[in-house]
Motif scaffolding. Structure first.
Motif, PDB file in Angstrom:
ATOM      1  N   ILE A 187      -4.602  -8.535   7.072  1.00 31.16           N
ATOM      2  CA  ILE A 187      -5.203  -9.867   7.150  1.00 31.16           C
ATOM      3  C   ILE A 187      -6.725  -9.782   7.084  1.00 31.16           C
ATOM      4  O   ILE A 187      -7.400 -10.702   6.627  1.00 31.16           O
ATOM      5  N   LEU A 188      -7.277  -8.665   7.524  1.00 29.82           N
ATOM      6  CA  LEU A 188      -8.723  -8.542   7.721  1.00 29.82           C
ATOM      7  C   LEU A 188      -9.505  -8.251   6.448  1.00 29.82           C
ATOM      8  O   LEU A 188     -10.735  -8.341   6.443  1.00 29.82           O
ATOM      9  N   GLY A 189      -8.817  -7.872   5.376  1.00 27.41           N
ATOM     10  CA  GLY A 189      -9.535  -7.563   4.146  1.00 27.41           C
ATOM     11  C   GLY A 189      -8.574  -7.135   3.057  1.00 27.41           C
ATOM     12  O   GLY A 189      -7.365  -6.988   3.283  1.00 27.41           O
ATOM     13  N   TYR A 190      -9.115  -6.934   1.881  1.00 28.61           N
ATOM     14  CA  TYR A 190      -8.298  -6.569   0.723  1.00 28.61           C
ATOM     15  C   TYR A 190      -8.148  -5.053   0.605  1.00 28.61           C
ATOM     16  O   TYR A 190      -9.045  -4.295   0.946  1.00 28.61           O
ATOM     17  N   ASN A 191      -6.973  -4.649   0.112  1.00 28.70           N
ATOM     18  CA  ASN A 191      -6.666  -3.234  -0.101  1.00 28.70           C
ATOM     19  C   ASN A 191      -6.741  -2.438   1.200  1.00 28.70           C
ATOM     20  O   ASN A 191      -7.119  -1.260   1.213  1.00 28.70           O
ATOM     21  N   ALA A 192      -6.364  -3.088   2.295  1.00 30.81           N
ATOM     22  CA  ALA A 192      -6.481  -2.465   3.615  1.00 30.81           C
ATOM     23  C   ALA A 192      -5.627  -1.206   3.738  1.00 30.81           C
ATOM     24  O   ALA A 192      -6.027  -0.238   4.391  1.00 30.81           O
ATOM     25  N   GLY A 193      -4.452  -1.211   3.114  1.00 31.55           N
ATOM     26  CA  GLY A 193      -3.559  -0.072   3.242  1.00 31.55           C
ATOM     27  C   GLY A 193      -4.082   1.191   2.589  1.00 31.55           C
ATOM     28  O   GLY A 193      -3.667   2.298   2.942  1.00 31.55           O
TER      29      GLY A 193
END
Length: 408
Positions: free
Chosen positions: A98-104
């Motif tokens: 939820i906190l940003g893109y491409n977090a994984g």
């Protein structure tokens, strides 16, 4: 054989030109001899070019872990993933996605070339750093109190429990943890019942020795307010109403992005004796010199939520670095700075009309007597001796140096 400089990876999630603290930190540590890489997320070609221009000649590596500039399959997946997790959040399922893109992919990306130290900025990096502390040397720069920021409606889309756990981990397990004010450091320590107090690196700037005084008119009080976004809930309506009640003629210059409807609402409450000027955003590198062309800076911060109460806003130090005396609302963070420089920051309690009107009248009198230039000179001299970025940079370098010396 000479030992190679320690490698430090600084992790953020916004353009460098929109996060001056990361830039200042990176250049200070590079100047101290460290091998610095910055990993961040980008979304604009124009801002990316500005980022690169800021790093020219520094030797700092600039890497991207999330790139939304192109409408390709990778950016589509990143956007879709975050949207799906935002839906899951409405069911009470929290995730760092939820906190940003491409977090994984963030942890894998930044650890592919192992650093001697990782420094985490902003929400996503802080949560990711919390997952890394058992296997890597990780420091945390808590620029804000992430779990205690924003108003209730906006907090519904925030993984609050996840952020709290990451903040607690940063305090207790980080190789170092530092923040923006003593008020914030003490607030975090008390809330998490931690035996450790964060170090404090004020988010200050280099002093500007050119105040622009020769360009100023002396027949009105010229007030200046800076923010990337200008909108309701920022104290402007209250301030304009107090301008109307003061004896002094005021000109209010607002620099930032503003909706036409909100602009009209401010003009509607303006007294005939006063005026408002709406100015576009400019590059960070131009802000200091521009500020010297005004009389007084405005730091009209609310005291809720807790993050707003305890932090010290960038704009306060920007004003001081440009030699501007400041009118500031009372927050514990701003009071911390005001108490250190009496007579230079004029503070009023939240929503106390008489106090703010009195400050405006007092400063108007200084315009009439010609004593404001001396006040601006005092501000720049005091700031340079006590708050300027070289002072903070030295504290930062010593903090990082201590991490490596302790690890030996």
């Amino acid at each position: 054989m000479k030992q190679a400089p320690a490698k430090i990876t600084i992790v953020s999630q916004s353009h460098l030109c929109r996060n001056p603290r990361v830039l200042k930190e990176a250049t200070a540590l590079a100047a101290a001899g460290y091998n610095i890489s910055i990993f961040t997320a980008v979304y604009s070609d124009e801002l990316y070019r500005e980022d690169l221009s800021l790093l020219a000649g520094t030797g700092i590596s600039y890497e991207i872990y999330s790139d939304l500039r192109k409408r390709d399959w990778a950016s589509f997946k990143a956007r879709l993933s975050r949207k799906l997790w935002l839906i899951a959040q409405t069911w009470g399922i929290e995730s760092r996605y939820i906190l940003g893109y491409n977090a994984g992919n963030l942890k894998k990306r930044i650890t592919a070339s192992r650093a001697d130290l990782y420094i985490m900025h902003q929400e996503l990096a802080t949560v990711t750093g919390g997952l890394m502390v058992d296997d890597y040397r990780v420091a945390f720069d808590l620029e804000d109190w992430y779990s205690e920021d924003l108003l209730p409606e906006a907090r519904k889309n925030r993984p609050i429990k996840l952020l709290k756990q990451a903040e607690k981990t940063a305090l207790e397990k980080g190789a170092a943890c530092y923040t923006t004010s003593h008020a914030m450091a003490n607030g975090l320590k008390a809330f998490y019942n931690s035996g450790r107090t964060s170090a404090v690196i004020y988010n200050s700037f280099n002093a500007n020795n050119t105040t622009g005084e020769q360009q100023l008119q002396q027949d009105y009080l010229h007030l200046y307010w800076l923010s990337q976004t200008i909108g309701p809930g920022r104290g402007l309506e209250f301030f304009i109403s107090c301008m109307a009640k003061s004896k002094v003629r005021c000109k209010l210059s607002l620099r930032g992005n503003i909706a036409e409807g909100y602009k009209n609402s401010l003009l509607a409450i303006l007294a005939p004796k006063d005026s408002i000027e709406f100015l576009p955003m400019i590059k960070n590198s131009e802000i200091q010199a521009d500020m010297g062309c005004y009389h007084i800076g405005l730091a009209l911060e609310p005291d809720t939520p807790p993050n707003k109460d305890l932090t010290v806003s960038n704009k306060l130090f920007h004003y001081m670095a440009a030699g501007l005396p400041v009118i500031a609302s009372y927050t514990r963070g701003q009071a911390e700075i005001a108490q250190q420089c009496p007579g230079l920051i004029f503070m009023y309690r939240q929503n106390h009309v008489d106090e703010l009107v009195g400050i405006l009248n007092e400063l108007g009198a200084k315009i009439e007597t010609g004593s404001l230039p001396a006040l601006k000179t005092r501000m720049i001299e005091f700031y340079q001796a006590n708050f300027s970025w070289p002072i903070q940079a030295e504290k930062l370098v010593n903090l990082i140096k201590n991490i490596f010396e302790t690890a030996r």
